[in-house]
Design a protein around this motif. Structure first.
Motif, PDB file in Angstrom:
ATOM      1  N   ALA A  92      32.568  34.539  44.870  1.00  0.00           N
ATOM      2  CA  ALA A  92      32.038  33.274  44.819  1.00  0.00           C
ATOM      3  C   ALA A  92      30.675  33.360  43.695  1.00  0.00           C
ATOM      4  N   ILE A  93      30.736  32.704  42.761  1.00  0.00           N
ATOM      5  CA  ILE A  93      29.527  32.856  41.951  1.00  0.00           C
ATOM      6  C   ILE A  93      28.511  31.432  42.059  1.00  0.00           C
ATOM      7  N   LEU A  94      27.436  31.691  42.122  1.00  0.00           N
ATOM      8  CA  LEU A  94      26.501  30.619  42.290  1.00  0.00           C
ATOM      9  C   LEU A  94      25.531  30.471  41.012  1.00  0.00           C
ATOM     10  N   VAL A  95      25.406  29.516  40.271  1.00  0.00           N
ATOM     11  CA  VAL A  95      24.691  29.362  39.305  1.00  0.00           C
ATOM     12  C   VAL A  95      23.614  28.505  39.200  1.00  0.00           C
ATOM     13  N   THR A  97      32.429  38.197  48.378  1.00  0.00           N
ATOM     14  CA  THR A  97      31.495  38.960  47.449  1.00  0.00           C
ATOM     15  C   THR A  97      30.700  37.620  46.695  1.00  0.00           C
ATOM     16  N   LEU A  98      29.444  37.831  46.670  1.00  0.00           N
ATOM     17  CA  LEU A  98      28.645  36.624  46.124  1.00  0.00           C
ATOM     18  C   LEU A  98      27.883  37.251  44.776  1.00  0.00           C
ATOM     19  N   MET A 122      33.770  27.569  50.116  1.00  0.00           N
ATOM     20  CA  MET A 122      34.016  28.940  49.232  1.00  0.00           C
ATOM     21  C   MET A 122      32.765  29.906  49.903  1.00  0.00           C
ATOM     22  N   MET A 123      31.676  29.410  49.984  1.00  0.00           N
ATOM     23  CA  MET A 123      30.595  30.361  50.554  1.00  0.00           C
ATOM     24  C   MET A 123      31.059  30.975  52.024  1.00  0.00           C
ATOM     25  N   ARG A 136      29.121  41.181  50.147  1.00  0.00           N
ATOM     26  CA  ARG A 136      28.440  41.966  49.265  1.00  0.00           C
ATOM     27  C   ARG A 136      27.990  41.118  48.168  1.00  0.00           C
ATOM     28  N   ALA A 137      26.690  41.690  47.833  1.00  0.00           N
ATOM     29  CA  ALA A 137      25.810  40.660  46.717  1.00  0.00           C
ATOM     30  C   ALA A 137      25.349  41.203  45.722  1.00  0.00           C
TER      31      ALA A 137
END
Length: 598
Positions: free
Chosen positions: A214-217, A277-278, A271-272, A298-299
């Motif tokens: 997951a990607i957070l922008v 993986t973040l 999703m979160m 894991r981030a």
């Protein structure tokens, strides 16, 4: 006429690239205003925009910085004028944008005498400012301007310069080349900041090992849209957006899950909750309950501000660097994931969510569903439009129902979440980009608080814009709606009429009285044509929509505690209990009953 210190001050701001100052006059800053006037006569000046209130000037400076990436500048007299700036400056501080505030002050000779409008402004601004100084002599001003502007731009923060009245009018003299004086210069170039190769490799190892990335922008990823899309494609990832990052990526990509948090979407929440993986990029998103549980994922985090690294989630690899540059260096180290099941499941959830939003927006309400206001707006906007939103329930519909296109810009007061920012942001955007369509989404509470007065600012300046289209869309529900729902859901209390009822005002009529265009809508079937009429107008428009206060701004996930609180508020005699149950808020009950679907 000999050059005064105030003349040098304007010259120095000009040398730093300042083209516009938002402010309000007063005798404590008259020396600087005189210098502005003299410079404008010679064609070497800076445009001055007269606002209705200093707080709005600070918001406009913050809005200018957000939409241009440049230094925003605001000005006030001393005393109360200076303290009025504080809220807008905190908005800039908390959303990490560069702003310079210029204030007047009592004469140096009167300082310490409890003189009229004499406040210790260096102390007042000490918390909000990265750099604050009061000028004690003309020779000091040069390095204070140079250092203050450089700090604001380099640190994406606030600088405050306090100029006593008598200093402004003293003759200017360059600092002599003797002991006790300093000689500064202008100019700043942002460096290329990229982590060490071994740290990039550590980050790549974590991302390569992930099965569900997951990607957070956030706003810090602006300018890195291409790289973020490449990351998502290589990793088979989904991308959620913090609210300040709403315009970083268009919402038409199937792997873009939309906003996250209380104002966010179900696909972002799901999703979160399921990722292993973040990757966080340029975000200080505050609500950690919407991130994976500690130990679940894991981030890796990328941020240009090291103070924000590892702040919201335990991160294995913190990468201090510019988002785009760091992603470019990271991409060659990643392995393309052939398994697309994770991303395909995300895409299915996104598709279903947009269908859900459409159903919610088109649901009956009394008289107009507030979700529909933004739903109807979204497809009609030009591809380069700029959208601002106030805080409150309208921010929910901005966050969810506005489907942002690539090339559009959008923002609101993020970290401060302050009422009253939408209209000044929109005015600043219009001055920066007079050829673009600008829309402000505003609740009636914020309009009454301070935004109605800034319609006068619109009336004063709109005829100088190459494209006069600026639309202020007012959600008129006679309710401080976001707080009403917080009272119900978070506190378990019924709506408190004494705090929540606000007067019914003809916002469209007020616009007409100023010579602007007013449009009033209380029929949902009129919404689309009303937006079309507003977008075709030959002047700024106030589009007033009579909206239903009982349409619930539902969070993407409803906890048992929230559901119990809501039920308790209804049981305690909320006057709208029956209607709330009949409308969209009934989904709160559906969320916690077995076998039910929202």
């Amino acid at each position: 006429m000999a050059k005064m210190t105030s003349d040098f001050f304007i010259e120095r701001l000009k040398a730093w690239g300042v083209t516009r100052i938002y402010g309000y006059p007063g005798d404590g800053i008259n020396g600087v205003l005189g210098a502005l006037q003299r410079a404008n006569k010679t064609g070497d000046g800076i445009e001055f925009i007269q606002v209705r209130h200093e707080e709005m000037a600070a918001f406009m400076a913050a809005g200018h910085a957000k939409f241009t990436g440049e230094l925003g500048v605001c000005l006030s007299t001393g005393g109360p004028g200076a303290t009025h700036l504080l809220t807008g400056l905190y908005d800039a501080k908390m959303d990490h944008v560069p702003v310079l505030a210029i204030t007047g002050q009592a004469e140096v000779t009167a300082r310490g005498a409890s003189y009229q409008q004499e406040l210790n402004l260096d102390r007042v601004f000490a918390d909000v400012a990265n750099f604050v100084q009061e000028v004690a002599s003309p020779a000091q001003l040069r390095h204070l301007v140079d250092r203050g502007v450089r700090i604001a731009v380099a640190q994406n923060g606030v600088t405050v310069l306090v100029l006593p009245k008598d200093i402004q009018d003293e003759p200017w003299q360059d600092p002599p080349h003797v002991h006790g004086f300093t000689h500064s210069g202008t100019g700043y170039q942002r460096p290329k900041v990229v982590p060490y190769q071994q740290d990039l490799q550590r980050a790549a190892d974590i991302l390569n090992a992930g099965k569900k990335v997951a990607i957070l922008v956030g706003a810090g990823a602006r300018g890195a849209a291409l790289e973020v899309v490449k990351m998502a494609n290589v990793l088979g990832a989904g991308v959620a957006k913090a609210l300040l990052g709403k315009d970083v990526l268009a919402d038409d990509a199937p792997f873009v899950t939309g906003s996250i948090g209380l104002l966010g979407t179900k696909p972002s929440y799901d999703m979160m909750m399921d990722c292993d993986t973040l990757l966080m990029i340029g975000t200080g998103f505050p609500w950690t309950e919407f991130l994976p549980k500690e130990g679940q994922a894991r981030a890796v985090q990328i941020d240009i501000d090291p103070a924000m690294l590892g702040l919201r989630y335990p991160v294995e690899v913190n990468l201090h660097g510019d988002a785009a540059e760091t992603l470019r260096a990271l991409l060659p180290l990643l392995e393309h994931k052939d398994d697309r099941n994770w991303q395909e499941e995300i895409a299915k959830g996104v598709k279903t969510w947009w269908q859900t939003l459409e159903e919610r927006a088109l649901a009956d309400a009394t008289p107009v569903n507030p979700q529909r206001v933004v739903w109807e707006m979204s497809p009609l906007l030009p591809d380069d439009a700029i959208i601002t939103s106030d805080s409150g329930s309208c921010a929910n519909w901005f966050a969810r129902d506005y489907k942002v296109k690539q090339g559009q810009r959008a923002s609101l007061s993020g970290g401060l979440a302050c009422m009253g920012a939408a209209v000044p942001y929109a005015i600043a955007a219009k001055f920066a980009y007079p050829d673009k369509v600008v829309v402000a989404l505003v609740g009636d509470g914020a309009m009454q608080m301070n935004n109605m007065a800034e319609l006068i600012t619109l009336q004063k300046y709109w005829q100088g814009w190459s494209n006069p289209r600026l639309i202020v869309c007012v959600f008129n529900n006679q309710d401080l709606n976001q707080v009403t729902w917080e009272q119900r859901v978070m506190e378990g209390n019924p709506r408190f009429e004494a705090t929540q009822d606000i007067p019914d005002v003809s916002y469209a009529g007020f616009a007409e009285s100023l010579g602007l265009k007013g449009i009033f809508v209380d029929d949902p079937q009129r919404l689309q044509s009303a937006w079309q009429e507003a977008l075709a107008a030959d002047r700024p428009v106030v589009l007033e929509v009579k909206t239903d206060p009982d349409v619930a701004p539902l969070p993407p996930h409803i906890t048992l505690k929230q559901a119990k609180g809501f039920m308790a508020s209804m049981a305690k005699g909320d006057r709208s209990a029956g209607k709330v149950f009949a409308d969209t808020a009934s989904q709160i009950v559906n969320e916690i009953l077995p076998g039910k679907k929202s």
